[in-house]
Design a protein around this motif. Structure first.
Motif, short mmCIF file in Angstrom:
data_model
loop_
_atom_site.label_atom_id
_atom_site.label_comp_id
_atom_site.label_asym_id
_atom_site.label_seq_id
_atom_site.Cartn_x
_atom_site.Cartn_y
_atom_site.Cartn_z
N THR A 66 0.82 -1.19 0.02
CA THR A 66 0.09 0.10 -0.13
C THR A 66 0.96 1.25 -0.08
O THR A 66 0.56 2.42 -0.63
N GLN A 68 1.59 3.02 -3.39
CA GLN A 68 0.19 3.12 -4.18
C GLN A 68 -0.09 4.58 -4.16
O GLN A 68 -0.14 5.14 -3.04
N LEU A 76 -2.78 5.79 -1.24
CA LEU A 76 -2.36 6.21 -0.06
C LEU A 76 -2.26 7.65 0.28
O LEU A 76 -3.05 8.20 1.15
N THR A 82 -4.68 -3.20 4.48
CA THR A 82 -4.74 -2.57 2.99
C THR A 82 -6.28 -1.82 2.70
O THR A 82 -7.44 -2.48 2.67
N ARG A 97 -8.05 2.16 -4.63
CA ARG A 97 -7.39 1.13 -5.19
C ARG A 97 -8.09 0.96 -6.81
O ARG A 97 -9.33 1.03 -6.87
#
Length: 415
Positions: free
Chosen positions: A369, A372, A375, A399, A415
């Motif tokens: 995470t 990415q 975050l 996550t 995500r």
């Protein structure tokens, strides 16, 4: 696992998951998971599968006797929960023609079970040889040995075992502590082998979970549940064989979190598309297995529309307890769906964690995470204020998948 959660400071003390009775009395080893000093919730040798009286359920006719090509296609990596839910080896591609004769279907199911049993027995011997020779030389053997073993499991029509063997092959030389991780995963694979070999002695739900983890797919047999289902999260995982789409739903009336899985061939997106933040009035039916989180989407009564509802949340300490409780029913579970209420993303050394705004506990974010962009969307949404975050809580940490601001506002996919 205690109710103390994970301390926000860096000197976290280990917190074990609830103990479970051993699978058998002759020393078979399993795995438990516990929070360790580096912020991960690790598996540790010791826990097993609850043993109880049960009778083996028949393999559904649709499984039949799949071709080797179909089994190879379906032996993709397991995902979170049902990961899972998974649970969650991928199904075979479009079913091969099957006979309507129940007796022929029973014979096919018996032959496949025999092949899986032979494969599990061979895998047990290979694991024993590996541990007997020690892990020091595993780095030099290369990936070929693992791929050859996985191919043997595909031949045995056990795609779930093949997937886990391939994951074992990726652990050597994967970074500091890889021998410990390899031993942990070997323990879980041994536990799954033993669960299959002794499946007639397991409770029905646990036996169904073992069959699913090995790679036998059963139809969704739960009664249809109609609800207004909020789309909590949607994301894809891709490998060389297929694309797996996971869609998390929350029932506004049932207060239940459910998982939809959809598959596409390699390089192709699955057909199911449910944007985050929408709600649909529909029926779902649960698949067999522990927790029964994975569902099949049934009749829809209206097109998806905007929703103002939000899932109910828990604290970080309650989230770890929820995961520990779930491991009693499914020792191979990587994570559980959790909505955290009133948490703040804060730095923690080289990483990040979600800290309770009203308490002294926190959950570390998974290492993946931290690289990415989701975050930074979460950090910007919070701005130092408490937010609500939905995600997957497991032995690697938390996550985050979707977040909501403290006040009114739409869901923000992470995500």
């Amino acid at each position: 696992m205690t109710h103390e959660g994970v301390r926000r400071t860096t000197d976290r003390s280990p917190i074990s998951t609830p103990d479970a009775p051993s699978l058998c009395a002759d020393g078979d080893f399993g795995a438990v998971k516990s929070w360790c000093e580096d912020g991960e919730l690790r598996r540790e040798d010791g826990a097993g599968v609850t043993r109880g009286p049960s009778k083996e359920s028949a393999v559904p006719e649709s499984e039949g006797e799949a071709s080797d090509r179909a089994e190879g296609w379906s032996a993709g990596p397991r995902g979170p929960e049902e990961g899972e839910t998974a649970d969650a080896t991928a199904p075979a591609p479009p079913s091969a023609p099957t006979s309507g004769d129940p007796e022929a279907a029973r014979r096919r199911a018996e032959r496949r079970a025999e092949r899986i049993t032979a494969g599990a027995t061979e895998l047990e011997q290979r694991l024993a040889d590996l541990l007997r020779g020690g892990l020091a030389g595993v780095e030099q053997t290369g990936y070929g040995l693992w791929e050859e073993t996985a191919a043997r499991m595909v031949d045995a029509q056990a795609p779930g075992l093949a997937s886990r063997v391939r994951e074992l092959g990726a652990i050597p030389s994967s970074g500091p502590g890889w021998p410990v991780r390899l031993l942990e995963e070997c323990a879980l694979l041994h536990l799954l082998d033993q669960g299959w070999l002794r499946r007639t002695r397991l409770p029905d739900d646990l036996a169904a979970t073992v069959r699913s983890r090995v790679g036998l797919q059963a139809p969704a047999d739960g009664p249809p549940v109609r609800d207004h289902w909020l789309v909590l999260a949607q994301y894809d995982t891709v490998d060389a064989r297929l694309t797996t789409r996971r869609v998390w739903l929350y029932g506004a009336e049932s207060d239940r979190t459910a998982l939809l899985l959809s598959y596409g061939a390699a390089g192709r997106a699955p057909e199911l598309e449910l944007p985050v933040g929408l709600a649909l009035d529909a029926e779902v039916s649960a698949y067999p297995g522990a927790g029964r989180r994975r569902v099949a989407l049934g009749r829809r009564f209206a097109p998806p529309g905007a929703a103002r509802i939000r899932p109910s949340g828990v604290t970080t300490a309650q989230a770890t307890v929820r995961y520990g409780d779930a491991l009693r029913d499914d020792p191979w579970l990587d994570s559980v769906p959790v909505t955290l209420e009133r948490v703040v993303p804060v730095p923690d050394g080289d990483g990040w964690q979600l800290a309770d705004a009203d308490g002294e506990t926190a959950l570390p974010l998974t290492w993946s995470t931290r690289s990415q962009p989701g975050l930074w969307r979460l950090v910007a949404l919070s701005g130092g204020a408490p937010v609500t975050v939905f995600g997957e809580c497991g032995h690697r940490g938390f996550t985050p998948l979707t977040a909501w601001p403290a006040g009114p506002g739409a869901a923000v996919p992470l995500r």
